[in-house]
Design a protein around this motif. Structure first.
Motif, PDB file in Angstrom:
ATOM      1  N   LEU A 230      41.756  39.192  45.285  1.00  0.00           N
ATOM      2  CA  LEU A 230      41.322  40.447  45.886  1.00  0.00           C
ATOM      3  C   LEU A 230      40.521  40.170  47.151  1.00  0.00           C
ATOM      4  CD1 LEU A 230      41.091  43.507  45.812  1.00  0.00           C
ATOM      5  CD2 LEU A 230      39.091  43.254  44.314  1.00  0.00           C
ATOM      6  N   LEU A 234      41.423  41.818  50.703  1.00  0.00           N
ATOM      7  CA  LEU A 234      40.447  42.655  51.407  1.00  0.00           C
ATOM      8  C   LEU A 234      40.154  42.125  52.808  1.00  0.00           C
ATOM      9  CD1 LEU A 234      37.947  43.456  48.509  1.00  0.00           C
ATOM     10  CD2 LEU A 234      39.561  45.032  49.602  1.00  0.00           C
ATOM     11  N   THR A 256      33.677  50.980  52.603  1.00  0.00           N
ATOM     12  CA  THR A 256      34.136  49.979  51.628  1.00  0.00           C
ATOM     13  C   THR A 256      33.051  49.747  50.595  1.00  0.00           C
ATOM     14  OG1 THR A 256      35.445  48.884  53.343  1.00  0.00           O
ATOM     15  CG2 THR A 256      35.036  47.632  51.338  1.00  0.00           C
ATOM     16  N   ARG A 257      33.438  49.855  49.331  1.00  0.00           N
ATOM     17  CA  ARG A 257      32.505  49.586  48.225  1.00  0.00           C
ATOM     18  C   ARG A 257      33.211  48.669  47.227  1.00  0.00           C
ATOM     19  NH1 ARG A 257      31.258  55.199  48.995  1.00  0.00           N
ATOM     20  NH2 ARG A 257      32.782  55.740  47.375  1.00  0.00           N
ATOM     21  N   VAL A 258      32.795  47.417  47.200  1.00  0.00           N
ATOM     22  CA  VAL A 258      33.470  46.423  46.354  1.00  0.00           C
ATOM     23  C   VAL A 258      32.435  45.682  45.520  1.00  0.00           C
ATOM     24  CG1 VAL A 258      34.934  44.362  46.319  1.00  0.00           C
ATOM     25  CG2 VAL A 258      35.327  46.142  48.046  1.00  0.00           C
ATOM     26  N   LEU A 263      35.898  40.088  43.133  1.00  0.00           N
ATOM     27  CA  LEU A 263      36.522  39.476  44.305  1.00  0.00           C
ATOM     28  C   LEU A 263      37.481  38.351  43.938  1.00  0.00           C
ATOM     29  CD1 LEU A 263      33.485  39.335  46.774  1.00  0.00           C
ATOM     30  CD2 LEU A 263      35.531  40.780  46.958  1.00  0.00           C
ATOM     31  N   THR A 296      37.580  51.174  47.457  1.00  0.00           N
ATOM     32  CA  THR A 296      36.624  50.764  46.433  1.00  0.00           C
ATOM     33  C   THR A 296      37.308  49.828  45.434  1.00  0.00           C
ATOM     34  OG1 THR A 296      37.080  52.586  44.907  1.00  0.00           O
ATOM     35  CG2 THR A 296      35.457  52.987  46.630  1.00  0.00           C
ATOM     36  N   ALA A 297      36.519  48.947  44.865  1.00  0.00           N
ATOM     37  CA  ALA A 297      36.994  48.057  43.794  1.00  0.00           C
ATOM     38  C   ALA A 297      35.857  47.877  42.809  1.00  0.00           C
ATOM     39  CB  ALA A 297      37.446  46.719  44.366  1.00  0.00           C
ATOM     40  N   HIS A 298      36.068  48.311  41.574  1.00  0.00           N
ATOM     41  CA  HIS A 298      35.011  48.291  40.562  1.00  0.00           C
ATOM     42  C   HIS A 298      35.410  47.441  39.367  1.00  0.00           C
ATOM     43  CE1 HIS A 298      32.829  51.321  42.747  1.00  0.00           C
ATOM     44  NE2 HIS A 298      33.802  52.212  42.626  1.00  0.00           N
ATOM     45  N   CYS A 304      40.183  45.544  36.720  1.00  0.00           N
ATOM     46  CA  CYS A 304      39.571  45.877  38.001  1.00  0.00           C
ATOM     47  C   CYS A 304      40.218  47.170  38.485  1.00  0.00           C
ATOM     48  CB  CYS A 304      39.819  44.742  39.005  1.00  0.00           C
ATOM     49  SG  CYS A 304      39.378  45.146  40.711  1.00  0.00           S
ATOM     50  N   ILE A 306      40.893  49.728  41.459  1.00  0.00           N
ATOM     51  CA  ILE A 306      40.917  49.786  42.923  1.00  0.00           C
ATOM     52  C   ILE A 306      41.399  51.175  43.346  1.00  0.00           C
ATOM     53  CG2 ILE A 306      41.927  48.802  45.020  1.00  0.00           C
ATOM     54  CD1 ILE A 306      42.402  46.229  43.396  1.00  0.00           C
TER      55      ILE A 306
END
Length: 379
Positions: A230, A234, A256-258, A263, A296-298, A304, A306
């Protein structure tokens, strides 16, 4: 001093008592498992040792690696694996000339053949005979023939898994080629146009954008690996958005919120980037004024999550359904492609989810399992 000596002696006594108690309990414990249990374990363990070689496909190298384990499994003096013409590997006394006719009959009929001290069982992939297992024993009994047939069926299932993996790889590569062919002309044209606009007015800016463009295309057109991390995906998205921001200027806002812990998640190559390009092309290009793209990726437990969201023009849900089904692929760059590749790798439960309506923007979500046997880890 006496108290200290007494304490030491007491400690030694306690350790001795504990050790004796453990020995006594262990000596009285019944043996673990029955002979049948141990035989089952040995069989499963031996098949597990042979499986990795067979899942590489049927060739001389994989046959040679699997053969010692198959000989242990069948408990015979000689075991061989052949293709439809000749032996790929032979383990034990005897030779191909001893079973040539039997092998030809087994491969031709697709059924197990036995004669004298030899048994030959066919190996088949999707109904097509691809080789055989040869067993030679002083007592080629009916029981050994049945065991050889079952082992050949198990081997065939492993070879089918190898064929499936090869087919999946070929499909992934074909879909990637189609995706690159679909998205690259549009993006290249727009990027070079944006870079050209800075050549005279801001040469340094043009140079920076040209380097970003080079890094982006190098990643997008790389020729090795079906999967990436990821973090790598990104980074490529960041380069893409830098180039698009040069074209849109202040009209384009990026959020962007990661979560750092996701990652390192491994995912199919070019599975997020096309969705971001789709948000720019179909969400913001047709919208007057400013627009925002949020990536976003949480961390979601074993997965995960996305999302790629834009506040652009939006689209009729039926158009999205047509794009995902392949009825109207031009309606969305890469949408059907990414959906198909996600389902191919992870299963139908992992297709992308699209929420959209005219005038309300679009949100695309995808879930990535953190660990999957279908995914090659990226070092």
């Amino acid at each position: 001093m006496d108290n200290l000596l007494t304490a030491i002696v007491a400690g030694i006594a306690l350790v001795a008592i504990a050790a004796f108690a453990r020995w006594w309990l262990l000596s009285r414990r019944p043996s673990l498992g029955t002979p049948e249990d141990r035989a089952t374990y040995e069989t499963l363990h031996t098949t597990a040792l042979a499986a990795p070689a067979l899942r590489r496909g049927l060739d001389a190298e994989s046959a040679a690696s699997a053969l010692p384990h198959l000989r242990t499994l069948l408990g015979t003096r000689t075991v061989a694996i052949t293709d439809t013409v000749e032996p790929l590997a032979w383990h034990g006394p005897g030779g191909p000339d001893d079973v040539a006719d039997l092998m030809s009959a087994a491969i031709g009929s697709g059924t197990t053949q036995a004669s004298g001290q030899a048994i030959v069982a066919p190996l088949a992939v999707e109904g097509q005979v691809v080789g055989s297992v040869v067993v030679m024993s002083e007592d080629a009994s009916a029981g050994l023939a049945r065991a050889t047939t079952e082992v050949a069926r198990w081997m065939s299932s492993q070879l089918e898994l190898a064929e499936l993996a090869t087919s999946r790889t070929a499909l992934m590569e074909a879909e990637l080629r189609a995706l690159r062919a679909q998205i690259s002309p549009h993006f290249i044209y727009n990027s070079l146009g944006a870079i050209a606009s800075f050549v005279r007015t801001d040469p340094e800016r043009a140079r920076e954008l040209l380097l970003e463009f080079a890094d982006f295309t190098r990643y997008s057109f790389r020729q090795h690996g079906e999967f990436t991390t990821l973090a790598e995906e990104l980074r490529s998205i960041e380069r893409y958005l830098v180039l698009e921001k040069a074209r849109f200027g202040d009209r384009l806002r990026i959020v962007t919120r990661v979560a750092p812990e996701v990652l390192s998640v491994t995912l199919p190559f070019l599975s997020v980037q096309p969705l971001v390009e789709n948000a720019v092309r179909h969400g913001l290009e047709s919208k007057a004024g400013e627009g925002t793209i949020t990536v976003t990726a949480h961390d979601a437990g074993t997965e995960c999550l996305i999302t790629i969201e834009d506040d652009g023009a939006g689209v009729e849900p039926e158009i999205v359904r047509a794009a995902l089904s392949g009825r109207n692929p031009s309606a969305s760059v890469g949408l059907a492609n990414v959906d198909e590749r996600m389902r191919t790798v992870y299963g139908n439960a992992y297709g992308i989810v699209v929420e959209t309506a005219p005038g309300f923007g679009t949100k695309v979500s995808l879930r990535i399992p953190k660990f999957s046997p279908a995914v090659d880890p990226v070092g």
